[in-house]
Design a protein around this motif. Structure first.
Motif, PDB file in Angstrom:
ATOM      1  N   GLY A 280       1.011  -1.339   0.274  1.00  0.00           N
ATOM      2  CA  GLY A 280       0.140   0.119   0.301  1.00  0.00           C
ATOM      3  C   GLY A 280       0.605   0.973  -0.315  1.00  0.00           C
ATOM      4  O   GLY A 280       0.621   1.916  -0.589  1.00  0.00           O
ATOM      5  N   GLN A 281       1.967   1.477   0.851  1.00  0.00           N
ATOM      6  CA  GLN A 281       2.765   2.746   1.216  1.00  0.00           C
ATOM      7  C   GLN A 281       3.216   2.627  -1.016  1.00  0.00           C
ATOM      8  O   GLN A 281       4.031   3.413  -0.967  1.00  0.00           O
ATOM      9  CB  GLN A 281       3.437   1.800   2.171  1.00  0.00           C
ATOM     10  CG  GLN A 281       3.986   3.033   3.208  1.00  0.00           C
ATOM     11  CD  GLN A 281       5.310   3.509   3.836  1.00  0.00           C
ATOM     12  OE1 GLN A 281       5.221   1.993   4.402  1.00  0.00           O
ATOM     13  NE2 GLN A 281       5.648   4.689   4.074  1.00  0.00           N
ATOM     14  N   ARG A 282       3.665   1.406  -1.285  1.00  0.00           N
ATOM     15  CA  ARG A 282       4.482   1.837  -2.067  1.00  0.00           C
ATOM     16  C   ARG A 282       3.664   2.296  -3.477  1.00  0.00           C
ATOM     17  O   ARG A 282       3.721   3.501  -3.873  1.00  0.00           O
ATOM     18  CB  ARG A 282       4.913   0.008  -3.501  1.00  0.00           C
ATOM     19  CG  ARG A 282       5.516   0.223  -4.405  1.00  0.00           C
ATOM     20  CD  ARG A 282       5.572  -1.050  -5.105  1.00  0.00           C
ATOM     21  NE  ARG A 282       6.800  -1.855  -4.631  1.00  0.00           N
ATOM     22  CZ  ARG A 282       6.394  -2.738  -4.162  1.00  0.00           C
ATOM     23  NH1 ARG A 282       5.333  -3.768  -4.042  1.00  0.00           N
ATOM     24  NH2 ARG A 282       6.942  -4.096  -3.248  1.00  0.00           N
ATOM     25  N   ASP A 283       2.366   2.028  -3.207  1.00  0.00           N
ATOM     26  CA  ASP A 283       1.019   2.221  -4.379  1.00  0.00           C
ATOM     27  C   ASP A 283       1.261   4.263  -3.702  1.00  0.00           C
ATOM     28  O   ASP A 283       1.620   5.105  -4.703  1.00  0.00           O
ATOM     29  CB  ASP A 283       0.115   1.794  -3.920  1.00  0.00           C
ATOM     30  CG  ASP A 283       0.275   0.376  -4.806  1.00  0.00           C
ATOM     31  OD1 ASP A 283       0.763  -0.266  -5.503  1.00  0.00           O
ATOM     32  OD2 ASP A 283      -1.101   0.074  -4.104  1.00  0.00           O
ATOM     33  N   ALA A 284       1.200   3.997  -2.650  1.00  0.00           N
ATOM     34  CA  ALA A 284       1.347   5.564  -2.380  1.00  0.00           C
ATOM     35  C   ALA A 284       2.680   6.418  -3.134  1.00  0.00           C
ATOM     36  O   ALA A 284       2.176   7.816  -3.637  1.00  0.00           O
ATOM     37  CB  ALA A 284       0.799   5.829  -1.008  1.00  0.00           C
ATOM     38  N   PHE A 285       3.440   5.418  -2.849  1.00  0.00           N
ATOM     39  CA  PHE A 285       4.938   6.620  -3.018  1.00  0.00           C
ATOM     40  C   PHE A 285       5.058   6.729  -4.875  1.00  0.00           C
ATOM     41  O   PHE A 285       5.642   7.424  -5.153  1.00  0.00           O
ATOM     42  CB  PHE A 285       6.266   5.940  -3.249  1.00  0.00           C
ATOM     43  CG  PHE A 285       6.288   6.455  -1.660  1.00  0.00           C
ATOM     44  CD1 PHE A 285       7.503   7.795  -1.218  1.00  0.00           C
ATOM     45  CD2 PHE A 285       5.910   5.800   0.014  1.00  0.00           C
ATOM     46  CE1 PHE A 285       7.054   8.629  -0.073  1.00  0.00           C
ATOM     47  CE2 PHE A 285       6.905   6.147   0.915  1.00  0.00           C
ATOM     48  CZ  PHE A 285       6.896   7.529   0.613  1.00  0.00           C
TER      49      PHE A 285
END
Lengths: 418, 96
Positions: free
Chosen positions: A126-131
């Motif tokens: 999820g954090q990867r998607d945000a970045f």
């Protein structure tokens, strides 16, 4: 004081460093100025510089209650970046970074701007998607962002604990043009540049009142006597509420303390700026060798310029979680800076209800990288009466109207969430 | 920093969560208008010196109004937020 150059350094070396002169004058305040800037920090000095350089307005005084650059510009962790996501912030910090890239040539002053690259780590899909979204926004803005996978991060930062149980490292967003600069030199460079163009830099001059007649600003009262002014700008992050109160204003600002830490000098080991968002932790290494790092605000309103132990523990915990090797370094000192925290985490550069009175405030914990862009945009607003396009959304009334709220963290536009 | 909980006595700052300036107790009426609500939600005196603010004692669930100093971090005392709000209402200041 003439221009600095390598030749001059060699020449002065040969004749015993006897030819250097003070970098700026120490003038007595005049009775009247076209523009009075309250606050001799980074933003005030850069505003004065760009007023003179870009707009030819040189009958300007910068009033500083202490010494130049003695506030937050001398107390920060020196990071320069343009990795913002939201329209309003994105173009502003992009513009500011471009000014940084030409700053040393522009000021003829070595601010030691080092674009060593900034890496924001992520620890989940999820954090990867945000970045990925953030990186795309940065690229769309014309800036640079590169998504690194785990092995990509390992090539840059082999010393991290990649297999931490709670926060395994999935990758990072690399912002190659991000980096650091010598914070004091930024204040000094702008001060020298403003002084050379005729701006009066007046230190030990505390503003004690703002004179307003019929809704129009007329000048200021100071510890060195009254000074009349056609326009006055309040550029005093860290003390914004107190100065604005002299003009009968209450600002959307709470003051909080943000701590920072530095270790003993070490050989080069950390070549980037590393940001570990899950631990509210970030770190870089200064040119003197000290590891410079920090965390989140202490989360209670404070003007103490020093923090409490729980946040120190939290920061040290985060450091050990991210890079266990740091446990061998000794922390030399820690300090706190007073942050203007705004409800949405974004700043204000705007006119006020008083004609001729301007306000620049609310930089939260991100004011240092904004110094060039903030000064440029504030000078534009003062000189032309029009908002400079990259800073046009930094309005004081955005919390009332709901238009243009820039909540970069997506946590809600209210106090104590940023 | 140690904070006196009105129920439990003096406890470590770690047991508390800071809430807001105590003006949060002075809530405008629902129909007070957007200017009053904007002022209430966003604008602050933000004093450098003596202040009154709200702290939540995580251990016992009490909201306390704490008298302290933002410059020195000295803490002078506290009272139940409930009592403070009732006091405001009795004094005719409460608009809720």
């Amino acid at each position: 004081m003439g221009r600095f150059s390598g030749l001059k350094v060699i020449w002065e070396g040969l004749r015993g460093q006897t030819g250097w002169t003070p970098m700026w004058r120490d003038p007595e305040p005049k009775a009247e100025y076209d523009v009075v800037i309250i606050g001799g920090g980074g933003h005030g000095l850069s505003t004065a510089y760009y007023l003179a350089k870009e707009h030819g307005i040189t009958n300007v005084a910068v009033l500083e209650k202490g010494y130049l650059g003695g506030g937050n510009v001398g107390r920060n962790t020196t990071i320069v970046r343009a990795n913002y996501f939201l329209p309003g912030n994105s173009e502003f910090y992009s513009h500011s970074l471009k000014l940084w890239e030409g700053l040393e040539a522009d000021l003829n002053y070595n601010v030691m701007h080092s674009q060593r690259g900034l890496i924001n780590l992520f620890h989940s899909d999820g954090q990867r998607d945000a970045f990925v979204r953030r990186g795309n926004a940065m690229v769309n803005q014309g800036d640079d962002a590169i998504l690194l996978d785990r092995d990509g991060v390992r090539k840059h930062l082999p010393y991290l604990d990649f297999d931490n149980v709670r926060f395994p490292i999935y990758g990072g967003l690399l912002h190659p043009r991000g980096g650091t600069a010598r914070h004091d030199a930024v204040a000094w460079g702008y001060a020298r540049g403003a002084d050379q163009r005729g701006v009066d830099l007046i230190q030990n001059c505390e503003v004690t009142g703002i004179d307003i007649e019929g809704g129009v600003v007329r000048g200021v009262q100071t510890s060195r006597g009254p000074i009349r002014a056609k326009k006055v700008a309040m550029i005093v992050a860290g003390r914004s509420s107190q100065v604005a109160a002299m003009a009968g204003m209450r600002l959307p600002i709470e003051s909080h303390v943000l701590q920072a830490f530095v270790t003993e000098g070490l050989k080069p080991v950390i070549n980037h700026v590393v940001s570990f968002g899950m631990g509210h932790f970030y770190i870089s290494q200064s040119d003197k060798g000290g590891l410079v790092f920090g965390g989140d605000i202490d989360f209670y309103s404070s003007y103490a310029a020093r923090g409490n132990l729980p946040m120190k523990e939290h920061v040290m915990d985060a450091a050990m979680t991210l890079m266990p090797m740091i446990g061998k370094a000794k922390v030399l000192r820690s300090w706190g800076g007073i942050m203007d925290m705004s409800p949405d985490g974004s700043p204000t550069i705007d006119k006020t209800p008083t004609e001729g009175l301007f306000v620049n405030c609310g930089w939260n914990y991100g004011g240092f990288k904004a110094v060039p862009g903030s000064g440029f945009s504030t000078a534009h607003l003062i000189a032309t009466g029009q908002h400079h396009a990259p800073a046009a959304k930094f309005r004081l009334d955005r919390f009332l109207t709901g238009r243009g709220i820039m909540d970069e963290e997506g946590t809600g536009a209210q106090h104590n969430l940023h | 920093m140690r904070i006196p909980c009105p129920v439990c006595g003096v406890r470590d700052r770690r047991e508390f969560t800071w809430g807001a300036d105590a003006l949060a107790l002075d809530r405008p009426a629902v129909d007070a208008g957007e200017v009053a609500w904007d002022d209430y939600l966003h604008n602050r005196e933000n004093p450098a010196g003596p202040t009154r603010d709200l702290w939540y004692h995580d251990a016992c669930g009490t909201w306390a109004v704490v008298d302290r100093d933002t410059v020195t971090h000295a803490v002078h005392g506290s009272s139940l937020a409930e009592t403070a709000r009732a006091g405001k209402a009795a004094a005719g200041k409460g608009r809720a």
